[in-house]
Design an enzyme around this catalytic site. Sequence first.
Site, PDB file in Angstrom:
ATOM      1  N   THR A   1      28.286 -11.590  33.300  1.00 39.62           N
ATOM      2  CA  THR A   1      26.861 -11.823  33.540  1.00 39.62           C
ATOM      3  C   THR A   1      26.673 -12.830  34.658  1.00 39.62           C
ATOM      4  O   THR A   1      27.635 -13.222  35.337  1.00 39.62           O
ATOM      5  CB  THR A   1      26.137 -12.201  32.223  1.00 39.62           C
ATOM      6  OG1 THR A   1      24.726 -12.187  32.461  1.00 39.62           O
ATOM      7  CG2 THR A   1      26.528 -13.580  31.715  1.00 39.62           C
TER       8      THR A   1
ATOM      9  N   LYS B   1      28.643 -11.272  38.709  1.00 42.29           N
ATOM     10  CA  LYS B   1      28.824  -9.812  38.776  1.00 42.29           C
ATOM     11  C   LYS B   1      29.391  -9.336  40.113  1.00 42.29           C
ATOM     12  O   LYS B   1      30.087  -8.331  40.155  1.00 42.29           O
ATOM     13  CB  LYS B   1      27.497  -9.106  38.498  1.00 42.29           C
ATOM     14  CG  LYS B   1      27.132  -9.170  37.025  1.00 42.29           C
ATOM     15  CD  LYS B   1      25.878  -8.416  36.696  1.00 42.29           C
ATOM     16  CE  LYS B   1      25.599  -8.601  35.215  1.00 42.29           C
ATOM     17  NZ  LYS B   1      24.398  -7.944  34.753  1.00 42.29           N
TER      18      LYS B   1
ATOM     19  N   ASN C   1      29.859  -5.356  35.687  1.00 41.69           N
ATOM     20  CA  ASN C   1      29.410  -6.117  34.510  1.00 41.69           C
ATOM     21  C   ASN C   1      30.356  -5.884  33.339  1.00 41.69           C
ATOM     22  O   ASN C   1      30.137  -6.400  32.248  1.00 41.69           O
ATOM     23  CB  ASN C   1      27.981  -5.721  34.110  1.00 41.69           C
ATOM     24  CG  ASN C   1      27.946  -4.388  33.393  1.00 41.69           C
ATOM     25  OD1 ASN C   1      28.698  -3.485  33.739  1.00 41.69           O
ATOM     26  ND2 ASN C   1      27.094  -4.274  32.402  1.00 41.69           N
TER      27      ASN C   1
ATOM     28  N   ASP D   1      25.439  -1.450  33.610  1.00 41.87           N
ATOM     29  CA  ASP D   1      24.004  -1.780  33.743  1.00 41.87           C
ATOM     30  C   ASP D   1      23.240  -0.621  34.375  1.00 41.87           C
ATOM     31  O   ASP D   1      22.130  -0.279  33.966  1.00 41.87           O
ATOM     32  CB  ASP D   1      23.801  -2.985  34.682  1.00 41.87           C
ATOM     33  CG  ASP D   1      24.121  -4.312  34.020  1.00 41.87           C
ATOM     34  OD1 ASP D   1      24.082  -4.372  32.786  1.00 41.87           O
ATOM     35  OD2 ASP D   1      24.401  -5.271  34.765  1.00 41.87           O
TER      36      ASP D   1
ATOM     37  N   GLY E   1      19.844  -9.246  42.935  1.00 44.62           N
ATOM     38  CA  GLY E   1      21.142  -9.796  42.524  1.00 44.62           C
ATOM     39  C   GLY E   1      22.019  -8.654  42.015  1.00 44.62           C
ATOM     40  O   GLY E   1      21.739  -7.476  42.266  1.00 44.62           O
TER      41      GLY E   1
ATOM     42  N   GLY F   1      14.182  -6.615  27.398  1.00 44.88           N
ATOM     43  CA  GLY F   1      15.604  -6.695  27.769  1.00 44.88           C
ATOM     44  C   GLY F   1      16.564  -6.175  26.714  1.00 44.88           C
ATOM     45  O   GLY F   1      17.678  -5.748  27.045  1.00 44.88           O
TER      46      GLY F   1
HETATM   47  N1  LIG Z   1      19.197  -7.025  29.343  1.00 51.41           N
HETATM   48  C1  LIG Z   1      20.419  -6.922  29.815  1.00 51.41           C
HETATM   49  O1  LIG Z   1      21.276  -6.248  29.247  1.00 51.41           O
HETATM   50  C2  LIG Z   1      20.761  -7.604  31.099  1.00 51.41           C
HETATM   51  C3  LIG Z   1      21.763  -7.025  31.901  1.00 51.41           C
HETATM   52  C4  LIG Z   1      22.052  -7.659  33.104  1.00 51.41           C
HETATM   53  C5  LIG Z   1      21.401  -8.826  33.472  1.00 51.41           C
HETATM   54  N2  LIG Z   1      20.454  -9.364  32.642  1.00 51.41           N
HETATM   55  C6  LIG Z   1      19.727 -10.578  33.049  1.00 51.41           C
HETATM   56  O2  LIG Z   1      19.222 -10.371  34.361  1.00 51.41           O
HETATM   57  C7  LIG Z   1      19.158 -11.602  35.071  1.00 51.41           C
HETATM   58  C8  LIG Z   1      19.788 -11.458  36.461  1.00 51.41           C
HETATM   59  O3  LIG Z   1      21.180 -11.248  36.329  1.00 51.41           O
HETATM   60  P1  LIG Z   1      22.079 -10.954  37.619  1.00 51.41           P
HETATM   61  O4  LIG Z   1      23.449 -10.738  37.121  1.00 51.41           O
HETATM   62  O5  LIG Z   1      21.425  -9.912  38.471  1.00 51.41           O
HETATM   63  O6  LIG Z   1      22.012 -12.351  38.392  1.00 51.41           O
HETATM   64  P2  LIG Z   1      22.370 -12.668  39.935  1.00 51.41           P
HETATM   65  O7  LIG Z   1      23.288 -11.642  40.489  1.00 51.41           O
HETATM   66  O8  LIG Z   1      22.794 -14.081  39.989  1.00 51.41           O
HETATM   67  O9  LIG Z   1      20.948 -12.505  40.685  1.00 51.41           O
HETATM   68  C9  LIG Z   1      19.915 -13.419  40.466  1.00 51.41           C
HETATM   69  C10 LIG Z   1      18.634 -12.931  41.128  1.00 51.41           C
HETATM   70  O10 LIG Z   1      17.609 -13.894  40.844  1.00 51.41           O
HETATM   71  C11 LIG Z   1      17.081 -14.386  42.078  1.00 51.41           C
HETATM   72  N3  LIG Z   1      16.708 -15.795  41.912  1.00 51.41           N
HETATM   73  C12 LIG Z   1      17.449 -16.769  41.336  1.00 51.41           C
HETATM   74  N4  LIG Z   1      16.752 -17.934  41.344  1.00 51.41           N
HETATM   75  C13 LIG Z   1      15.556 -17.657  41.942  1.00 51.41           C
HETATM   76  C14 LIG Z   1      14.400 -18.428  42.211  1.00 51.41           C
HETATM   77  N5  LIG Z   1      14.324 -19.717  41.880  1.00 51.41           N
HETATM   78  N6  LIG Z   1      13.356 -17.826  42.822  1.00 51.41           N
HETATM   79  C15 LIG Z   1      13.417 -16.519  43.154  1.00 51.41           C
HETATM   80  N7  LIG Z   1      14.476 -15.728  42.910  1.00 51.41           N
HETATM   81  C16 LIG Z   1      15.529 -16.302  42.310  1.00 51.41           C
HETATM   82  C17 LIG Z   1      18.164 -14.191  43.112  1.00 51.41           C
HETATM   83  O11 LIG Z   1      17.574 -14.165  44.390  1.00 51.41           O
HETATM   84  P3  LIG Z   1      18.397 -14.619  45.696  1.00 51.41           P
HETATM   85  O12 LIG Z   1      19.158 -13.405  46.163  1.00 51.41           O
HETATM   86  O13 LIG Z   1      17.327 -15.037  46.640  1.00 51.41           O
HETATM   87  O14 LIG Z   1      19.289 -15.757  45.284  1.00 51.41           O
HETATM   88  C18 LIG Z   1      18.717 -12.832  42.652  1.00 51.41           C
HETATM   89  O15 LIG Z   1      17.869 -11.799  43.093  1.00 51.41           O
HETATM   90  C19 LIG Z   1      19.826 -12.639  34.173  1.00 51.41           C
HETATM   91  O16 LIG Z   1      18.805 -13.353  33.505  1.00 51.41           O
HETATM   92  C20 LIG Z   1      20.624 -11.787  33.193  1.00 51.41           C
HETATM   93  O17 LIG Z   1      20.789 -12.443  31.945  1.00 51.41           O
HETATM   94  C21 LIG Z   1      20.118  -8.768  31.472  1.00 51.41           C
END
Ligand SMILES: NC(=O)c1ccc[n+]([C@@H]2O[C@H](COP(=O)([O-])OP(=O)(O)OC[C@H]3O[C@@H](n4cnc5c(N)ncnc54)[C@H](OP(=O)(O)O)[C@@H]3O)[C@@H](O)[C@H]2O)c1
Length: 489
Positions: free
Chosen positions: A291, A295, A316, A331, A356, A463
């Site tokens: 997570t 990833k 993932n 995912d 992300g 979610g």
């Molecule tokens: N329900 C589920 O099964 C499931 C599955 C997967 C993920 N998730 C959840 O989805 C979320 C994202 O996961 P990920 O793996 O995609 O994370 P990630 O790869 O770290 O991506 C994070 C995203 O959030 C943006 N971001 C972070 N801080 C920000 C801020 N202050 N203002 C605006 N944008 C911001 C980043 O933008 P930048 O590119 O500009 O940094 C990027 O687009 C997490 O909360 C995770 O727990 C849930």
Amino acid sequence: MNSRCLRVAVIMANDSHTAAQHIEQASLNAEVIEWRLDYWRNLDFNEMAQLRRKMRLPVIFTLRKKSQGGRCERPQAQRWVLLQRLAELSPDYLDLEYDTPVVWLDELRRRHPHLKIIGSYHDFTGTPDDLPALIQSLRACAFDLIKIATFAHTICDTLRLLIFLRENSGKYPMIGLAMGEYGQISRILAPVMGGLFTYGCLTPDAAAAPGQLTMTELTDTYRVHLLNRETAIYGLLGDPIEQSPGHIFHNHAFASLGKNAVYVKCRVQADVLGQAISLLRQLPFFGFSVTIPHKETITTYLDGRCGEAEILSIANTIHRENHRYLGFNTDAAAAVAVLENKISIKNQRVLILGAGGSGKAIAYQLLTAGAAVTLCNRTLSRAQAFIQRWGGAAIDFDTLFSLAEFPYDIVINTLPAEAFAQQCAHWRLPAVSHGIALDITLKPLETLFIQSARAAGWRCLTGDSLFNEQAIRQLRTWFQDSRIALAWA
Ligand SMILES: NC(=O)c1ccc[n+]([C@@H]2O[C@H](COP(=O)([O-])OP(=O)(O)OC[C@H]3O[C@@H](n4cnc5c(N)ncnc54)[C@H](OP(=O)(O)O)[C@@H]3O)[C@@H](O)[C@H]2O)c1
């Protein structure tokens, strides 16, 4: 000596009434009780003798001195008198500090030949680099069991301790625990490493050491009493990890599927990911969920990638095959499955907030299914790099907020809850007569985004729906069995 790892409930009562209650409560799911007598303000030996006679479980008496994290501040001579009186009450074990004088040990052994003596070493500042040298210095042979409890500053400290325990528990009867948040997995994995005891508290507010889990968590969630050296370990790699219900989902699944397996959540900071992976390879970890924020970076540490993980370099899920770690992405397909339950995706106009690891994987799968996808991201270049390769459109948040018309049928939020609150605090979805809003955030499920979407008439998916779909696909990947379906998921 029993070689199965036993669950020890720690009781820290400061009077006999509370001690009696705690002993009763501990009997529900413990196999041994550790009675921390340094917490009892005025040790009353008559009351203790009465309680001792009623105890049905084996007991450890501990009078931990202050320098080793306890509350006993008595001078050495008084401590010795107390310890001798405690031994007269016939505990099964007496837990003494590793530097206890040899003459005390000899005298206790002479008078109480059946008493088992634990030699305990606590380091609240860290985990020594040279654990083999540490065990040599602890005079392990002078004790019936040796207990090493060290503080973990990162997951790597914990993994080093676990490797040491697994490699040496055949040589020395040993208990090895890493303290603190990063060490929590050592309390669950003790039976897999050959540790003889693992310790739990009765309630979350009664932890005797940082990171200790409750007896109920150890027993009901992790089934620690059923784990052994043959257990296959699966884990979550991320930072933060609190939001993930993976430990509930997967441990429940392993029990339903009859697998000798356990799932633990590992908090791995970005700067130790590479080191953590090489340590994890030395332990029986057979698969991982990955997570935030790993990833994308995780793919550089893998031995191979399959499907969308190969195409996108976003994984993932990791599956171990012939000692090789292979990356997968569940995912992407899970998001499409969740949406396809409600609507046919082809030709739908989809807005995804966040580019992300999750946002891009979902975008790719939706494009493949024939949707028109717009990626909105704080760092516009990240979204642009994606669409240049795979198609769709990229916008930033200023553009989104200034749209005169809202041309989307499906909106998916992949921003973490705090990021959404920061970035979109004043943004509201427009009122619609149709439209689906999916938020992949796991904590909370009723996010600001979902609240705003409900208020505006969107059909909402939270979610947990995505979580269940991607987690079932992880199980199928780990056990190479496409038929796995869980009635309760
Ligand atoms: N329900 C589920 O099964 C499931 C599955 C997967 C993920 N998730 C959840 O989805 C979320 C994202 O996961 P990920 O793996 O995609 O994370 P990630 O790869 O770290 O991506 C994070 C995203 O959030 C943006 N971001 C972070 N801080 C920000 C801020 N202050 N203002 C605006 N944008 C911001 C980043 O933008 P930048 O590119 O500009 O940094 C990027 O687009 C997490 O909360 C995770 O727990 C849930």
